[in-house]
Design a protein around this motif. Structure first.
Motif, PDB file in Angstrom:
ATOM      1  N   GLY A   1       0.789  -1.223   0.000  1.00 40.34           N
ATOM      2  CA  GLY A   1       0.000   0.000   0.000  1.00 40.34           C
ATOM      3  C   GLY A   1       0.820   1.273   0.000  1.00 40.34           C
ATOM      4  O   GLY A   1       0.625   2.148  -0.851  1.00 40.34           O
ATOM      5  N   PRO A   2       1.781   1.425   0.923  1.00 41.06           N
ATOM      6  CA  PRO A   2       2.571   2.663   0.936  1.00 41.06           C
ATOM      7  C   PRO A   2       3.369   2.904  -0.338  1.00 41.06           C
ATOM      8  O   PRO A   2       3.461   4.034  -0.811  1.00 41.06           O
ATOM      9  N   LEU A   3       3.950   1.842  -0.924  1.00 43.39           N
ATOM     10  CA  LEU A   3       4.737   2.011  -2.149  1.00 43.39           C
ATOM     11  C   LEU A   3       3.852   2.408  -3.322  1.00 43.39           C
ATOM     12  O   LEU A   3       4.147   3.347  -4.061  1.00 43.39           O
ATOM     13  N   ILE A   4       2.741   1.699  -3.498  1.00 45.43           N
ATOM     14  CA  ILE A   4       1.842   2.009  -4.613  1.00 45.43           C
ATOM     15  C   ILE A   4       1.263   3.408  -4.446  1.00 45.43           C
ATOM     16  O   ILE A   4       1.219   4.197  -5.399  1.00 45.43           O
ATOM     17  N   GLY A   5       0.832   3.729  -3.220  1.00 42.71           N
ATOM     18  CA  GLY A   5       0.279   5.060  -2.983  1.00 42.71           C
ATOM     19  C   GLY A   5       1.295   6.153  -3.238  1.00 42.71           C
ATOM     20  O   GLY A   5       0.990   7.165  -3.882  1.00 42.71           O
ATOM     21  N   GLY A   6       2.530   5.967  -2.760  1.00 44.07           N
ATOM     22  CA  GLY A   6       3.560   6.981  -2.963  1.00 44.07           C
ATOM     23  C   GLY A   6       3.905   7.186  -4.420  1.00 44.07           C
ATOM     24  O   GLY A   6       4.103   8.322  -4.884  1.00 44.07           O
TER      25      GLY A   6
END
Length: 480
Positions: free
Chosen positions: A149-154
């Motif tokens: 989630g954090p990687l895709i969102g960023g």
């Protein structure tokens, strides 16, 4: 060209939809600074962009399972998918923080409808001999979604905008809807009645407790708002438990918790989510607000954590065959606790990235070892006709843990620190990470309370209507 089997179609459809639902738990975390800059709001508002989703997701999951039993699992799955898709579009178009929170709540409702029936639809389509593999893969996909989630969102925020985090769900949802209608077989459960009272009590009680936790530091822990939320919420939850013991069609059959494996898996899932969700919520902002990384760079820097499940999940399946799911889950939880404790020991405003890498790798490996076998262990602990409600209960408690994790760890953070400076942020982050590590350590103890070996769920006594207390890690059997 080789024809795609119904089992493969079921896995592709349910795991893709489940990936989207799980991804939206934490995909917003690396976008929080951008959302704050664009729509305004303080940390309490930012908490609600996460908790509006996890809370509605959590409290309605068991209702989603019951609706699937009553009206048809495929029908409820497609309804939930349609609602999730439409509310994702609404979130991408939100003109203010209030509209975004409302859209996130609607997303949670859609996710609560599609998620619990996904596993029962997959169970019905996959042959008995391959269910262990299918459950492991399904659990790994969902775990990978939470982790990434954090990687895709960023990445999306940096190259597009935060709105695209939600907008990208729309074409995927539109593509899945006709496939679900054409490729998934309809099925119903044995219980066609709904526990409306239980749903209302659980939903209201959880909302009251989480709302009070979020408002505690800003309003004061002795304020009327916070105290009433905690007291009324707790009373409603107690009323829910009393109601569930008396109604003929309980939302959450409490007798299932007499099964040691079922109880242990659910306690571990809830505590793990409490520690992990809260830690990721704060660490993703630490990388941007304190260390100055861009959203995508922050996501990349977390890749040793978030990417490890893709490498370790296949190995986790081999370990399960050798030493059992209970031990693999316990090792994974212990590693996550060590990883967060490591962070708490080393974190400073200018801590080097090289110092963070070991903690990231340990946490990511532990996450993979937890998510890969947990679905198979859970589904093997109950009878076939109870698998739908078991899946709903586990997902609900995991989401409750996530909502509580963000609320509790943020309360610890705001009690000791703030956004005022890098050092102030670290002053709040450090004790919050220790709380997260303690929660996951408790999850490790919980899963070790499960029995090592026992009879299969299929062998549980049925005539009495009560499950055995020692069902354990057995292979699931066909859904009735």
């Amino acid at each position: 060209m080789r024809k795609i089997s119904p089992a493969v179609w079921a896995f592709l459809i349910t795991s893709t939809a489940g990936f989207m639902a799980a991804l939206d738990n934490l995909v917003v975390t690396t976008a929080l600074p951008s959302i704050r800059a664009h729509l305004g709001g303080g940390i309490t508002d930012l908490e609600w962009t996460v908790n509006a989703y996890t809370l509605t997701f959590a409290v309605l999951l068991m209702l989603g399972a019951a609706l699937g039993d009553r009206f048809g699992r495929r029908r409820v799955f497609t309804t939930g998918l349609a609602l999730f898709t439409l509310s994702s579009l609404a979130a991408s178009l939100a003109p203010n923080i209030g509209a975004l929170v409302a859209a996130r709540a609607a997303q949670g409702v859609g996710a609560a409808l599609l998620t619990p029936v996904s596993l029962t639809l997959l169970t019905a389509a996959v042959p008995v001999a391959r269910r262990g593999l299918a459950f492991g893969a399904w659990g790994a996909v969902n775990g990978m979604a939470v982790a990434l989630g954090p990687l895709i969102g960023g990445t999306i925020v940096e190259h597009l905008s935060w709105q695209w985090i939600f907008a990208l769900n729309v074409p995927i949802g539109l593509a899945l809807l006709p496939l679900a209608r054409l490729r998934l077989a309809e099925s119903h459960g044995p219980n066609g009645r709904l526990d409306v009272v239980g749903t209302g009590l659980a939903s209201s009680g959880l909302f009251g407790v989480v709302y009070a936790l979020i408002r505690g530091n800003s309003d004061g822990w002795t304020s009327a708002t916070v105290l009433s939320g905690l007291v009324v919420g707790a009373l409603l939850l107690v009323s829910f438990l009393v109601w569930e013991t008396r109604t003929a069609t309980p939302l959450l059959p409490l007798r299932l918790f007499r099964i040691r494996t079922f109880s242990a898996v659910n306690a571990a899932s809830m505590l793990m989510s409490l520690g992990m969700f809260g830690a990721i919520f704060l660490l993703s902002q630490f990388l941007q607000n304190v260390q100055g990384y861009s959203p995508m760079t922050a996501g990349v820097r977390m890749l040793p954590w978030t990417g490890m499940p893709m490498l370790v999940a296949p190995l986790a399946g081999l370990l399960v065959d050798r030493i059992g799911g209970r031990v693999v889950i316990a090792i994974g939880l212990a590693m996550q606790a060590v990883g967060l404790a490591w962070f708490a020991l080393i974190v400073t405003p200018d801590v080097s990235y090289a110092s963070q890498v070991p903690a990231l790798i340990i946490s990511g490996t532990g996450m993979a070892l937890f998510f890969a076998p947990v679905a198979a262990v859970l589904m093997g602990s109950v009878r076939p006709q109870e698998q739908g409600v078991a899946s709903g209960a586990n997902n609900a408690l995991r989401e409750v843990g996530g909502a509580l994790g963000v609320a509790v760890l943020t309360s610890v953070f705001t009690a000791h620190g703030s956004y005022a400076s890098g050092q102030s942020y670290v002053n709040g982050l450090t004790p919050a990470l220790w709380v997260g590590a303690a929660a996951i350590a408790a999850a490790t103890v919980a899963i070790l309370c499960a029995p090592r070996r026992s009879r299969a769920a299929a062998a549980q006594p049925i005539a009495s209507g009560e499950p055995s207390t020692d069902a354990a890690d057995s292979s699931p059997v066909p859904v009735a």
